[in-house]
Design an enzyme around this catalytic site. Structure first.
Site, PDB file in Angstrom:
ATOM      1  N   TYR A 127       0.840  -1.203   0.000  1.00  0.00           N
ATOM      2  CA  TYR A 127       0.000   0.000   0.000  1.00  0.00           C
ATOM      3  C   TYR A 127       0.872   1.248   0.000  1.00  0.00           C
ATOM      4  CZ  TYR A 127      -4.438  -2.414   0.965  1.00  0.00           C
ATOM      5  OH  TYR A 127      -5.561  -3.183   0.868  1.00  0.00           O
ATOM      6  N   GLU A 159     -15.340   4.108   4.604  1.00  0.00           N
ATOM      7  CA  GLU A 159     -15.353   4.412   3.177  1.00  0.00           C
ATOM      8  C   GLU A 159     -16.747   4.284   2.571  1.00  0.00           C
ATOM      9  OE1 GLU A 159     -12.286   2.073   1.244  1.00  0.00           O
ATOM     10  OE2 GLU A 159     -10.837   3.423   2.191  1.00  0.00           O
TER      11      GLU A 159
END
Ligand SMILES: C=Cc1ccc(O)cc1
Length: 179
Positions: A27, A72
């Protein structure tokens, strides 16, 4: 890679990180300001996904130790604990079942597809959630400064993180050296 010692919240804000979780997922993540994060996913279940201007809670727990949490549009929740002075992190991702079942729906520049994320979280199953708790090793840290839209502004490609680590991606103003 910056060798600065992190002491304050301000030291953390504006920092750009690349890290690899112990499960192999790679990431890239940027603390854009005290309430916003950007990220790009280079390896793992949703490699290829990228997001800018995600609202987040960002706090310092004690000097050099930071906690970041957000929820999210997909329904995925994330909690990151960062120890940049030790090049170490711990992340927990709480995926709704539908992301595990249909990861390809989320593999895109999410900001252009918020409606699809919100429709999908209603249409498909939330439970049981997939919880992924992992330590990670930080392989790159850069001082990008706060509110820099040039840090994460293009689709990830194979080799991008190697280019960043090799100093080939950003110039001295933390802008792209390539189109
Ligand atoms: C789901 C997003 C996400 C972003 C960064 C990270 O380290 C884990 C999850």
């Amino acid at each position: 890679m910056t060798d600065k010692q992190f002491q304050t919240l301000d030291d953390f804000l504006g920092t750009h990180f690349i890290y690899t979780y112990d499960n192999g997922w790679e990431y890239e993540w940027y603390a854009k300001n005290d309430h916003t994060v950007d990220y790009r996913i280079h390896g793992g279940m949703v490699a290829g996904r990228w997001v800018t201007d995600q609202p987040a809670e960002i706090v310092m727990l004690t000097p050099g130790v930071y906690k970041v949490t957000w929820t999210e549009p997909t329904g995925t929740d994330v909690a990151l604990d960062s120890l940049p002075n030790e090049q170490k992190m711990h992340g927990t991702i709480f995926f709704p079942k539908w992301v595990q079942d249909h990861p390809e729906i989320t593999v895109t520049y999410q900001n252009e597809h918020i409606d699809l994320m919100e429709e999908s979280r209603e249409k498909y199953a939330t439970y049981p959630k997939l919880i992924v708790p992992e330590f990670a090793k930080i392989t790159y840290m850069g001082d990008a400064g706060q509110d820099n839209d040039a840090v994460i502004n293009q689709t990830p490609y194979a080799g991008m993180t190697d280019d960043i680590r090799a100093g080939k991606f950003y110039d001295e103003h933390y802008r792209h050296t390539q189109a």
